[in-house]
Design an enzyme around this catalytic site. Sequence first.
Site, mmCIF file in Angstrom:
data_model
loop_
_atom_site.group_PDB
_atom_site.id
_atom_site.type_symbol
_atom_site.label_atom_id
_atom_site.label_comp_id
_atom_site.label_asym_id
_atom_site.label_seq_id
_atom_site.Cartn_x
_atom_site.Cartn_y
_atom_site.Cartn_z
ATOM 1 N N HIS A 1 0.849 -1.308 -0.001
ATOM 2 C CA HIS A 1 0.040 0.132 -0.007
ATOM 3 C C HIS A 1 1.023 1.239 0.133
ATOM 4 O O HIS A 1 0.259 2.311 0.308
ATOM 5 C CB HIS A 1 -1.111 0.082 1.345
ATOM 6 C CG HIS A 1 -2.040 -0.913 1.299
ATOM 7 N ND1 HIS A 1 -3.252 -0.607 0.743
ATOM 8 C CD2 HIS A 1 -1.764 -2.244 1.776
ATOM 9 C CE1 HIS A 1 -3.961 -1.806 0.926
ATOM 10 N NE2 HIS A 1 -3.243 -2.874 1.328
ATOM 11 N N LYS B 1 -7.782 13.973 4.693
ATOM 12 C CA LYS B 1 -7.105 12.748 4.714
ATOM 13 C C LYS B 1 -5.995 12.866 5.809
ATOM 14 O O LYS B 1 -5.803 13.888 6.492
ATOM 15 C CB LYS B 1 -6.287 12.568 3.325
ATOM 16 C CG LYS B 1 -5.765 14.022 2.991
ATOM 17 C CD LYS B 1 -5.201 14.107 1.487
ATOM 18 C CE LYS B 1 -6.028 14.141 0.544
ATOM 19 N NZ LYS B 1 -6.299 13.108 -0.293
ATOM 20 N N ARG B 2 -5.188 11.645 6.145
ATOM 21 C CA ARG B 2 -4.257 12.143 7.099
ATOM 22 C C ARG B 2 -3.197 13.161 6.798
ATOM 23 O O ARG B 2 -2.989 13.328 5.588
ATOM 24 C CB ARG B 2 -3.572 10.684 7.334
ATOM 25 C CG ARG B 2 -4.062 9.585 8.217
ATOM 26 C CD ARG B 2 -4.488 9.910 9.410
ATOM 27 N NE ARG B 2 -3.409 10.011 10.377
ATOM 28 C CZ ARG B 2 -2.914 8.896 11.385
ATOM 29 N NH1 ARG B 2 -3.742 8.068 11.246
ATOM 30 N NH2 ARG B 2 -1.800 8.918 11.915
ATOM 31 N N LYS C 1 1.356 14.443 1.260
ATOM 32 C CA LYS C 1 0.048 14.750 0.759
ATOM 33 C C LYS C 1 -0.067 16.110 0.521
ATOM 34 O O LYS C 1 -1.161 16.532 -0.167
ATOM 35 C CB LYS C 1 -1.128 14.027 1.731
ATOM 36 C CG LYS C 1 -1.201 12.702 1.930
ATOM 37 C CD LYS C 1 -2.181 12.319 3.012
ATOM 38 C CE LYS C 1 -2.158 10.870 3.210
ATOM 39 N NZ LYS C 1 -2.935 10.049 2.191
ATOM 40 N N THR D 1 -8.159 6.718 -1.900
ATOM 41 C CA THR D 1 -9.766 6.150 -1.843
ATOM 42 C C THR D 1 -10.620 7.306 -1.592
ATOM 43 O O THR D 1 -11.753 7.330 -2.090
ATOM 44 C CB THR D 1 -9.839 5.026 -0.797
ATOM 45 O OG1 THR D 1 -9.576 5.571 0.427
ATOM 46 C CG2 THR D 1 -9.543 3.953 -1.359
ATOM 47 N N LYS E 1 -14.469 8.783 -3.687
ATOM 48 C CA LYS E 1 -15.668 9.119 -2.701
ATOM 49 C C LYS E 1 -16.214 10.261 -3.224
ATOM 50 O O LYS E 1 -17.444 10.432 -3.448
ATOM 51 C CB LYS E 1 -15.440 8.874 -1.439
ATOM 52 C CG LYS E 1 -15.019 7.570 -0.768
ATOM 53 C CD LYS E 1 -14.544 7.665 0.575
ATOM 54 C CE LYS E 1 -13.818 6.102 0.911
ATOM 55 N NZ LYS E 1 -13.084 6.310 2.241
HETATM 56 C C1 GL9 Z 1 -2.329 3.566 1.996
HETATM 57 C C2 GL9 Z 1 -1.938 4.354 0.783
HETATM 58 O O1 GL9 Z 1 -1.296 5.658 1.210
HETATM 59 C C3 GL9 Z 1 -3.246 5.066 0.157
HETATM 60 O O2 GL9 Z 1 -2.913 5.728 -1.002
HETATM 61 C C4 GL9 Z 1 -4.040 3.912 -0.388
HETATM 62 O O3 GL9 Z 1 -5.451 4.260 -1.052
HETATM 63 C C5 GL9 Z 1 -4.586 3.223 0.769
HETATM 64 C C6 GL9 Z 1 -5.286 1.820 0.592
HETATM 65 O O4 GL9 Z 1 -4.645 1.203 -0.330
HETATM 66 O O5 GL9 Z 1 -3.139 2.620 1.609
HETATM 67 N N1 GL9 Z 1 -1.254 3.155 2.570
HETATM 68 C C7 GL9 Z 1 -0.902 3.486 4.021
HETATM 69 O O6 GL9 Z 1 -0.001 3.002 4.729
HETATM 70 N N2 GL9 Z 1 -2.121 4.235 4.229
HETATM 71 C C8 GL9 Z 1 -2.956 4.456 3.285
HETATM 72 O O7 GL9 Z 1 -3.762 5.227 3.325
HETATM 73 N N3 GL9 Z 1 -2.162 4.841 5.444
HETATM 74 C C9 GL9 Z 1 -3.134 4.631 6.360
HETATM 75 O O8 GL9 Z 1 -4.019 4.183 6.328
HETATM 76 C C10 GL9 Z 1 -3.010 5.766 7.672
#
Ligand code: GL9
Length: 842
Positions: free
Chosen positions: A388, A579-580, A585, A689, A693
């Site tokens: 991810h 988002k976080r 980001k 994601t 949405k």
């Molecule tokens: C994350 C990626 O940063 C995102 O881009 C991705 O959409 C999601 C789901 O595949 O996974 N990987 C990751 O460590 N996070 C993501 O959101 N972080 C958190 O969930 C906090």
Amino acid sequence: AGWLADETPRLDSSVKGSAFEPTSPRATEPVVGPERTVDGFAKAFLDELNFEAGVALKRSTTTDQYLALARTIRGYLMADWLRTAERRRQNPTKMVGYLSAEYLLGRQMGNSLLATDLGDIAEQAMTSLGLDFNLLRAQEIEPGLGNGGLGRLAACFIDSLASMDVPSIGYGIRYEYGIFRQTFEEGRQVEVPDAWLSLGAPWEFPHPDRAVQVNFGGTTEQYIDGDGRTRRRWLPAWNVQGIPYHYMVPGYQNGVVNTLRLWSARATQEFDLKIFNSGDYAEAVRAQTFAENISKVLYPEDSTPQGRELRLQQQYFFVACSLKDFIDRTLEEDFDLTRLDERIIFQLNDTHPVIAIPEMMRLLMDEHDMEWAAAWEVTRKCFAYTCHTLLPEALEVWPVELMTRLLPRHMEIIYRINEEFLDTVREAFPGDELRVRRMSVIQEHPERAVRMANLATVAGVKVNGVAALHSELLRDKLLPDFAALWPNKFTNVTNGVTPRRFIRLANQQLSTLITDTIGPGWETDLERLRELEPYADDAAFTESFRQVKQANKDRLRSILSQRDGIELPEHAMLDVMVKRLHEYKRQTLKLLHIVSMYDDITSGRVRREDVVPRTFVFGAKAAPGYFMAKEIIFLINSVAKTIAQDPRVTDLMAVAFPANYNVTLANKLIPAADLSEQISLAGKEASGTGNMKFALNGALTIGTDDGANVEIRELVGDENFFLFGMLEPEVAALADRGYTPSSFYESNPALKRAIDLLASGHFTGGDRSLAAPVVDDLLYKDRFMALADFQSYLDAQARVDAAYRDVDGWTRSAVLNVARSGFFSSDRSMRDYLDRIWMPKS
Ligand code: GL9
């Protein structure tokens, strides 16, 4: 039997006599839910309140009523749940085991009402008893058992698996405290423990009777078994129990209810006796707490693993419980484990559960008598790995020292896996020791440690990224050596989101408009949204569409007013970045745009009548130990406050930063948004994601060529998407040349003005030092090249303003965003996992 059952059982009586009618005598025991009428519901509710909780309606609190309502709804799902489980037991087929340390579920009540189609009945029943249905619904504290996108993705996936009737089970951890509750004190983030269980837990079913033992520590030894074979075994030092808690995962109005099994840690008797109990009662109780710490709290990390011992304990704890649960309890007794892959594929959600691989080897060899070769043969068919991230610092490594201390037998197994793997590498690439070192499961520097991504790639049937661009970069840049060895191991599955929660529940008015226009059924066949395309030019439809968006914005304004005391202007473009909080980001890039707009207005550089009024909304939690992220939060709040108090701009701009962004707030914010900010540096956001949405709810995206933005733009069309910024190869080239942010500052007057104003202390009560951490980092480091993309971003924002002034053109684009985003249903993601990973045809 196929995985995607042709005949999906329906909620009504048609289940009887369907292909899934249970056949065993035990299965025919009548499980009947309460009557599906207002009176039936009201009666069931009163039964819960009076006979289960022991409270009279007249004397009941709102919490009592909420709990009884939840239990009542749950009662309606029960028959389907038992029936689904029995049907699966009668007809065992290959299952998906989704292993995830996080499930960011969001509130359960609305989803359960939607799944059972009981919303109207429940509301009328509550009204008939003189209760405020919406007030009761608002009592629910969402289970925040995840950090962000990765955890929410897991929740979307199990929703889709149930809605598609795929035999599957989710395994995870029942954290007593989920993601922290965020508050602001003088603009700075303060974390408060999330006591989500404090009101009671009406959605879960504990099964202490089905506890599983998990061992830790100790040593290993060699011994001769009964057949005279030399073998090794683990002599652990301590253990805990895993108590399973079951959660229902209802499919969308299809009579299917799957299970999510979350594990909670409890001290064992043995543990107390062996180590601590030398007559010291207090010490024994302390030991209890120690064991229970394992599932106490979710690590609030975003992409930067802290490498804490407790975290490895959590990972091994839930994985060991889950594998044991599957092999001993879910599989039929006496099942031939050399054929295990015919019954299960475990999907590893990131590296968090990768310790499952050596654990499976240990179970098969040490507890089920299998030889190494046979165990490896089957283990390598039972796991697949989803990556991810692209940030190298996000790849988990566990020090060999720690692994040896906590899981000595697993460390031995990892060494042997690695030995055999490196032989394969040497055979394929003779004389290339540099390559061997890069690919090894064990890194040597800066300390000896186990590379969990390498282990997962060695053992997994497939490795997938989460968007097309990400999977390409994963293959070609993050794991190129592995791709050279096993090109066919790599594949892509673009993420998706569940349309049930993120359209039907979150945006009821839009859902009604869609159903009125194209008929029902789109919720489980989201490509059907394409049928809306012709209506992008239909005056009546677009007028209704605009009204829906306006109603959602009005609703949001009243929610933010009540929830946060934030008063937003009535007419303004709603520009949202949620988002976080992470530097990659680039919330700072958004902030620079806001400061630049403020500066343009206050300095008279633009005429007021040329300004398109905007409301900017941020939502973001920072990892508690992430210094820069917390400074950025403080600066956003400072800018928001200054703008709110400056009468020169209040009619033209506002910045809102409601605290504690979570799934519940997302469901209110996203449907109201006009503009979706997806502005990560190209090559850094694996997928995103939230971006999906927003598009599905009719927001237009301003975004970089990153993650799933790439696919969103391809689908909705260039003219309905505001692209800006360097492309990934340009980012790589600039990094190679050497990036100096100050040169962008020096050569771009608008950028210089914005940064100077931020640095001046104008937004921080005259104190320059308060803005310095963020400003200095931008000027002298700017790891994620915000300054390099600034001008391009500003230009794109000017195109946004122009487009927004054209009301009809904007609405048309918004409609087309909805119509063309059906691809982003998590149902489609699940079909891709089935076709490419779990059940490939070839
Ligand atoms: C994350 C990626 O940063 C995102 O881009 C991705 O959409 C999601 C789901 O595949 O996974 N990987 C990751 O460590 N996070 C993501 O959101 N972080 C958190 O969930 C906090």
